[in-house]
Scaffold this motif. Structure first.
Motif, PDB file in Angstrom:
ATOM      1  N   GLY A  55      39.413  10.430  30.426  1.00 42.72           N
ATOM      2  CA  GLY A  55      39.711  11.793  30.015  1.00 42.72           C
ATOM      3  C   GLY A  55      39.683  12.800  31.142  1.00 42.72           C
ATOM      4  N   LEU A  56      39.213  12.431  32.308  1.00 42.33           N
ATOM      5  CA  LEU A  56      39.164  13.357  33.438  1.00 42.33           C
ATOM      6  C   LEU A  56      40.448  13.359  34.256  1.00 42.33           C
ATOM      7  N   ALA A  57      41.276  12.368  34.101  1.00 46.76           N
ATOM      8  CA  ALA A  57      42.531  12.213  34.845  1.00 46.76           C
ATOM      9  C   ALA A  57      42.284  12.218  36.348  1.00 46.76           C
ATOM     10  N   THR A  58      41.258  11.504  36.780  1.00 48.24           N
ATOM     11  CA  THR A  58      40.918  11.455  38.194  1.00 48.24           C
ATOM     12  C   THR A  58      42.006  10.772  39.009  1.00 48.24           C
ATOM     13  N   GLY A  59      42.527   9.675  38.509  1.00 48.90           N
ATOM     14  CA  GLY A  59      43.578   8.963  39.241  1.00 48.90           C
ATOM     15  C   GLY A  59      44.844   9.777  39.358  1.00 48.90           C
ATOM     16  N   GLN A  60      45.185  10.505  38.315  1.00 42.69           N
ATOM     17  CA  GLN A  60      46.386  11.334  38.367  1.00 42.69           C
ATOM     18  C   GLN A  60      46.195  12.496  39.339  1.00 42.69           C
ATOM     19  N   THR A  61      44.990  13.050  39.386  1.00 43.78           N
ATOM     20  CA  THR A  61      44.703  14.128  40.323  1.00 43.78           C
ATOM     21  C   THR A  61      44.793  13.626  41.763  1.00 43.78           C
ATOM     22  N   LEU A  62      44.230  12.468  42.021  1.00 38.95           N
ATOM     23  CA  LEU A  62      44.324  11.888  43.362  1.00 38.95           C
ATOM     24  C   LEU A  62      45.772  11.553  43.720  1.00 38.95           C
ATOM     25  N   ALA A  63      46.552  11.130  42.725  1.00 36.72           N
ATOM     26  CA  ALA A  63      47.963  10.831  42.980  1.00 36.72           C
ATOM     27  C   ALA A  63      48.719  12.092  43.394  1.00 36.72           C
ATOM     28  N   VAL A  64      48.388  13.226  42.790  1.00 29.36           N
ATOM     29  CA  VAL A  64      49.026  14.490  43.186  1.00 29.36           C
ATOM     30  C   VAL A  64      48.673  14.832  44.630  1.00 29.36           C
ATOM     31  N   PHE A  65      47.417  14.597  45.027  1.00 35.38           N
ATOM     32  CA  PHE A  65      47.031  14.835  46.414  1.00 35.38           C
ATOM     33  C   PHE A  65      47.765  13.894  47.369  1.00 35.38           C
ATOM     34  N   VAL A  66      47.952  12.656  46.973  1.00 32.42           N
ATOM     35  CA  VAL A  66      48.672  11.699  47.821  1.00 32.42           C
ATOM     36  C   VAL A  66      50.144  12.111  47.937  1.00 32.42           C
ATOM     37  N   ILE A  67      50.727  12.613  46.859  1.00 29.18           N
ATOM     38  CA  ILE A  67      52.113  13.086  46.910  1.00 29.18           C
ATOM     39  C   ILE A  67      52.225  14.278  47.856  1.00 29.18           C
ATOM     40  N   THR A  68      51.242  15.173  47.822  1.00 29.84           N
ATOM     41  CA  THR A  68      51.235  16.313  48.734  1.00 29.84           C
ATOM     42  C   THR A  68      51.109  15.852  50.181  1.00 29.84           C
ATOM     43  N   LEU A  69      50.249  14.894  50.419  1.00 29.27           N
ATOM     44  CA  LEU A  69      50.105  14.329  51.763  1.00 29.27           C
ATOM     45  C   LEU A  69      51.394  13.664  52.216  1.00 29.27           C
ATOM     46  N   ALA A  70      52.066  12.957  51.316  1.00 29.23           N
ATOM     47  CA  ALA A  70      53.321  12.287  51.661  1.00 29.23           C
ATOM     48  C   ALA A  70      54.408  13.306  51.998  1.00 29.23           C
ATOM     49  N   ALA A  71      54.441  14.428  51.278  1.00 30.72           N
ATOM     50  CA  ALA A  71      55.436  15.455  51.567  1.00 30.72           C
ATOM     51  C   ALA A  71      55.203  16.062  52.947  1.00 30.72           C
ATOM     52  N   ALA A  72      53.942  16.301  53.291  1.00 26.88           N
ATOM     53  CA  ALA A  72      53.638  16.821  54.621  1.00 26.88           C
ATOM     54  C   ALA A  72      53.979  15.809  55.703  1.00 26.88           C
ATOM     55  N   GLU A  73      53.690  14.541  55.436  1.00 29.36           N
ATOM     56  CA  GLU A  73      53.990  13.484  56.411  1.00 29.36           C
ATOM     57  C   GLU A  73      55.486  13.339  56.633  1.00 29.36           C
ATOM     58  N   ILE A  74      56.254  13.427  55.563  1.00 27.05           N
ATOM     59  CA  ILE A  74      57.700  13.314  55.698  1.00 27.05           C
ATOM     60  C   ILE A  74      58.278  14.514  56.435  1.00 27.05           C
ATOM     61  N   GLY A  75      57.760  15.696  56.153  1.00 22.30           N
ATOM     62  CA  GLY A  75      58.243  16.886  56.865  1.00 22.30           C
ATOM     63  C   GLY A  75      58.011  16.793  58.356  1.00 22.30           C
ATOM     64  N   LEU A  76      56.820  16.393  58.745  1.00 26.79           N
ATOM     65  CA  LEU A  76      56.507  16.246  60.162  1.00 26.79           C
ATOM     66  C   LEU A  76      57.261  15.073  60.777  1.00 26.79           C
ATOM     67  N   GLY A  77      57.335  13.963  60.043  1.00 23.37           N
ATOM     68  CA  GLY A  77      58.045  12.790  60.572  1.00 23.37           C
ATOM     69  C   GLY A  77      59.521  13.043  60.764  1.00 23.37           C
ATOM     70  N   LEU A  78      60.154  13.715  59.818  1.00 28.91           N
ATOM     71  CA  LEU A  78      61.580  14.015  59.974  1.00 28.91           C
ATOM     72  C   LEU A  78      61.828  14.990  61.112  1.00 28.91           C
ATOM     73  N   ALA A  79      60.901  15.923  61.326  1.00 28.67           N
ATOM     74  CA  ALA A  79      61.050  16.829  62.466  1.00 28.67           C
ATOM     75  C   ALA A  79      60.993  16.058  63.785  1.00 28.67           C
ATOM     76  N   ILE A  80      60.088  15.097  63.868  1.00 32.24           N
ATOM     77  CA  ILE A  80      59.985  14.279  65.088  1.00 32.24           C
ATOM     78  C   ILE A  80      61.227  13.418  65.263  1.00 32.24           C
ATOM     79  N   VAL A  81      61.724  12.828  64.174  1.00 36.02           N
ATOM     80  CA  VAL A  81      62.920  11.990  64.253  1.00 36.02           C
ATOM     81  C   VAL A  81      64.137  12.815  64.665  1.00 36.02           C
ATOM     82  N   LEU A  82      64.285  14.004  64.097  1.00 38.42           N
ATOM     83  CA  LEU A  82      65.415  14.859  64.483  1.00 38.42           C
ATOM     84  C   LEU A  82      65.319  15.280  65.943  1.00 38.42           C
ATOM     85  N   LEU A  83      64.125  15.571  66.414  1.00 34.00           N
ATOM     86  CA  LEU A  83      63.947  15.917  67.820  1.00 34.00           C
ATOM     87  C   LEU A  83      64.273  14.722  68.719  1.00 34.00           C
TER      88      LEU A  83
END
Length: 106
Positions: A55-83
């Motif tokens: 009932g606490l939805a702990t796994g779903q909350t952690l999944a949202v944090f992982v999605i946020t981390l993945a979005a930041a990683e992709i933004g930085l990674g794509l900037a490096i790849v484009l450079l």
């Protein structure tokens, strides 16, 4: 639905991601492989959260944090790849070793 099915799917996704990181040298393919591995982790988090039924939805909350981390990683990674592509005309990860400064190589 039994817990084993999403876990097996997560194992397949994670193994495909590991293969993509180890076998491929294209930086875009490596970024997509990292995303596959993070999606496998998200699938495990949500599957265990649904299996546990706390009932606490702990796994779903952690999944949202992982999605946020993945979005930041992709933004930085794509900037490096484009450079890298803009400066050298390729996105080969092995050929990116010439980006080291002259005094930094050992």
């Amino acid at each position: 639905m039994p817990l084993i099915l999403p876990l097996l799917l997560a194992v397949v996704l994670f193994c495909l991601g590991v293969y993509g990181v180890l076998a491929r040298r294209n930086a875009i393919t490596m970024l997509m492989s990292f995303e596959l591995m993070l999606n496998a982790v998200n699938l495990n988090l949500v599957a265990f959260d649904a299996w546990r039924l706390d009932g606490l939805a702990t796994g779903q909350t952690l999944a949202v944090f992982v999605i946020t981390l993945a979005a930041a990683e992709i933004g930085l990674g794509l900037a490096i790849v484009l450079l890298l592509f803009r400066g050298h005309g390729h996105v080969d990860a092995d050929a990116a070793r010439d980006l080291l400064e002259k005094g930094a190589d050992r």
